[in-house]
Structures are given as C-alpha cells and as structure tokens.
Design a protein around this motif. Structure first.
Motif, PDB file in Angstrom:
ATOM      1  N   TYR A 220       0.837  -1.203   0.000  1.00 57.26           N
ATOM      2  CA  TYR A 220       0.000   0.000   0.000  1.00 57.26           C
ATOM      3  C   TYR A 220       0.872   1.254   0.000  1.00 57.26           C
ATOM      4  O   TYR A 220       0.665   2.178  -0.803  1.00 57.26           O
ATOM      5  CB  TYR A 220      -0.912  -0.012   1.217  1.00 57.26           C
ATOM      6  N   GLN A 223       3.002   1.625  -3.280  1.00 57.53           N
ATOM      7  CA  GLN A 223       2.185   2.044  -4.408  1.00 57.53           C
ATOM      8  C   GLN A 223       1.804   3.517  -4.289  1.00 57.53           C
ATOM      9  O   GLN A 223       1.807   4.262  -5.280  1.00 57.53           O
ATOM     10  CB  GLN A 223       0.930   1.187  -4.496  1.00 57.53           C
ATOM     11  N   SER A 224       1.496   3.964  -3.077  1.00 59.46           N
ATOM     12  CA  SER A 224       1.160   5.381  -2.873  1.00 59.46           C
ATOM     13  C   SER A 224       2.343   6.268  -3.228  1.00 59.46           C
ATOM     14  O   SER A 224       2.174   7.334  -3.845  1.00 59.46           O
ATOM     15  CB  SER A 224       0.753   5.607  -1.414  1.00 59.46           C
ATOM     16  N   ASP A 227       2.742   6.492  -6.878  1.00 61.17           N
ATOM     17  CA  ASP A 227       1.727   7.388  -7.441  1.00 61.17           C
ATOM     18  C   ASP A 227       2.020   8.853  -7.169  1.00 61.17           C
ATOM     19  O   ASP A 227       1.240   9.722  -7.567  1.00 61.17           O
ATOM     20  CB  ASP A 227       0.345   7.035  -6.881  1.00 61.17           C
ATOM     21  N   LEU A 229       3.011  10.335  -3.903  1.00 56.55           N
ATOM     22  CA  LEU A 229       2.954  10.863  -2.544  1.00 56.55           C
ATOM     23  C   LEU A 229       4.303  10.723  -1.846  1.00 56.55           C
ATOM     24  O   LEU A 229       4.956   9.688  -1.960  1.00 56.55           O
ATOM     25  CB  LEU A 229       1.902  10.120  -1.720  1.00 56.55           C
ATOM     26  N   ALA A 234       1.860   9.466   2.465  1.00 52.22           N
ATOM     27  CA  ALA A 234       1.323   8.119   2.250  1.00 52.22           C
ATOM     28  C   ALA A 234       0.976   7.456   3.581  1.00 52.22           C
ATOM     29  O   ALA A 234      -0.055   6.777   3.703  1.00 52.22           O
ATOM     30  CB  ALA A 234       2.336   7.273   1.482  1.00 52.22           C
ATOM     31  N   GLN A 237      -2.200   8.999   5.003  1.00 48.40           N
ATOM     32  CA  GLN A 237      -3.365   8.486   4.288  1.00 48.40           C
ATOM     33  C   GLN A 237      -3.676   7.058   4.714  1.00 48.40           C
ATOM     34  O   GLN A 237      -4.846   6.651   4.782  1.00 48.40           O
ATOM     35  CB  GLN A 237      -3.124   8.539   2.777  1.00 48.40           C
ATOM     36  N   SER A 238      -2.643   6.286   5.059  1.00 54.54           N
ATOM     37  CA  SER A 238      -2.866   4.898   5.484  1.00 54.54           C
ATOM     38  C   SER A 238      -3.704   4.839   6.751  1.00 54.54           C
ATOM     39  O   SER A 238      -4.471   3.886   6.953  1.00 54.54           O
ATOM     40  CB  SER A 238      -1.530   4.182   5.703  1.00 54.54           C
ATOM     41  N   ASP A 241      -7.208   4.906   5.614  1.00 53.25           N
ATOM     42  CA  ASP A 241      -7.666   3.793   4.790  1.00 53.25           C
ATOM     43  C   ASP A 241      -7.594   2.430   5.474  1.00 53.25           C
ATOM     44  O   ASP A 241      -8.400   1.542   5.174  1.00 53.25           O
ATOM     45  CB  ASP A 241      -6.837   3.733   3.492  1.00 53.25           C
TER      46      ASP A 241
END
Length: 309
Positions: A220, A223-224, A227, A229, A234, A237-238, A241
C-alpha cells in the motif's frame, strides 16, 4: 505478542546489524519463534536480491540437497536469460542465498521469473535493502547469517510469536513491498479490513507472498509513493484507509517512518538522540544500544513521524 524495532543513523552509518540484533534479542520474550531484519547498506549500482529455495522445515524431504542445487542453477540461468549481469550468488545457509547483479529492467518481471522456480521466494530486491529472516531468536539468526558484521545506515526488525500461522520463514517479518525497490515494513497489530485491501491491490496487478497483513501495508505505502505521494503523506493516508489496531515501521532507501492508529493500543517507545533515532516495542531494547541515560516517549494516537538520513 511480537516486538518491533527500528534504528537510523541520521548523520552517517553504524554497526546496524549488531545494534538491531541487540535490540531484538532484548525482546526475545515477545516472539521466540522467528526473527527478521531489513538492513540498509550504502546504495550502489548493483541490485541485491535475497531469496530462499526452501524452508528450514523441509530438510528431511527426499532429494532435498539435489533439489536445492538444481533450483539454484535455474535461478542463475533465469537471471542471465532476463538480461541481468551476475556479479555473484552466495549461499547464506543451505536454503537462503544472496545475489548481486546489474539489471536495468523492471523488477516485477524479474522477481516473477525467479519465483517460478519451484520453492523459490524473493525476500527482498533493491540497491540497499537486504531482508534476512529465519527461525529462532536474534542471536541465532545473526550468527547464522553473520549479521553483526553488517554496517549500514538504518534498519527495522521483528521478533515473532506465531499465533495464526505456521512457524516458518514465509510467516516471518519484515515484508518487502513486492515489486518496489528498497521498501519494507514491520508491524504489530491487526488490520480488520485486510481482505478488502488485498483484493483491491490484487485487482491493480499486485500479488502477495503471504497471508500476513504487514505485507499489505508495505505494498500500500510503496504504491502510494509510486503514485507521487511523499512517504509521510502516504503514511498519514494509510491511517484513514487501513482499519484496525496497529503500530508499524516502514523503511525506504533513505527514510525510516512510524505510524500508530487512532487507538494507539500497540506499544512503541522512541528516543531521538544526537545522530541516532531508535524505536522499539519496549524501552529496554533501546537501552541495549545506547550507552547513556536516555529520554524516551510514546508517540500519540494517530501520529506519524519520519526521519531521513
């Protein structure tokens, strides 16, 4: 119960293998079944791949040694076939290996190709990350893999008590963020939306080596960052999520980060000193590597912190 630890030398490098061993051995009572390290040396132009071709529990299988030799030859042949220029492949134990090579392509096809060899599992792949994990306490694993000789810049580690899976290397931590270079995670706790995130990530093309939720966190975050971040963003944000009760440590080629969920039920103590930051599930582990009186504190609920070298 398990225990996690991390250390980063913010102004240089140190005896990271020795220090991490001392920290993890101090928490042996939290997890005597297996011990794992994610160690970072100075990056260079060679890729380092740690992989295993069997599990220590497989030693009594018929034809075990012959199968290992055949699989090792096949791994080397596949590396050459996919375009890697091999520097060396060294046996670290009868079933675990360290390969260094030059390779300019994407990591996923290479790792997938190697893992098509029967029994093969890539534990880590990167320019500075090396994941070593095996059964037993920290002293046992460190002696087996000569880890006290390892110098580097930062590391995380984990001692495991097997509660929901077998006592084997596949269930041991840390976890590499397959197939992203130089990203790894250790974690204490449990994700309650593990299956939801696993399915979501698998739909985007990711695949997982285990059933462990720590691996979900690693992929996770990687990948963030892929993308766009930054690591800290990241991680924040985890916390939005990922559901559950957890504390995790993440490492990249030049950073170490920690995050606690909003309940902060899983312990973590940290010390920020002159040139070094050390974190662990217990303060006693930190005291094993610092030869002076220290100030330490527990991060707050929902807190994210990142240190760079």
């Amino acid at each position: 119960m398990c225990g996690i630890a991390g250390i980063i030398y913010t102004n240089g490098r140190g005896d990271v293998g020795r220090d991490m061993t001392n920290m993890l051995q101090a928490m042996k009572h939290r997890g005597p079944d297996s011990t794992g390290y994610a160690l970072y040396g100075e990056p260079n132009d060679l890729l380092v791949m740690r992989f295993k071709l069997a599990d220590p529990n497989d030693g009594s299988d018929f034809g075990y040694e012959e199968r290992l030799n055949r699989s090792r030859r096949e791994v080397e042949a596949r590396l050459a076939k996919i375009g890697a220029t091999i520097d060396r492949v060294e046996g670290e134990s009868e079933y675990a290996y360290r390969a260094t090579f030059r390779y300019d392509g994407e990591l996923k096809p290479l790792a997938d190709y190697v893992e098509d060899v029967p029994g093969a599992e890539v534990l880590s792949l990167g320019h500075s990350l090396e994941i070593i994990k095996d059964l037993g306490d920290a002293e046992t694993v460190a002696e087996q893999y000569r880890l006290k000789e390892f110098t580097g810049t930062h590391a995380i580690g984990h001692v495991r008590m097997a509660t929901e899976s077998d006592v084997d290397i596949a269930g041991a931590h840390p976890y590499w963020a397959y197939p992203f270079s130089d990203v790894a995670v250790v974690h204490n706790g449990q994700l309650t939306n593990y299956h939801q995130w696993r399915r979501r990530l698998e739909r985007t093309g990711h695949r997982f080596q285990s059933e462990c939720d720590s691996e979900i966190i690693a992929v996770y975050l990687a990948q963030s960052m892929a993308d766009g971040l930054p690591l800290e963003a990241a991680m924040k944000q985890s916390l939005e999520d990922l559901d559950g009760v957890f504390t995790y440590l993440v490492v990249t080629q030049d950073q170490l980060g920690m995050a606690k969920d909003e309940m902060a039920a899983k312990p973590l103590v940290l010390h920020e000193g002159d040139g070094v930051v050390a974190l662990a599930s217990e303060e006693g582990a930190i005291r094993e590597v610092l030869n002076q009186e220290i100030d330490s504190y527990d991060p707050y609920e929902g807190e994210v912190m990142v240190w760079s070298r």
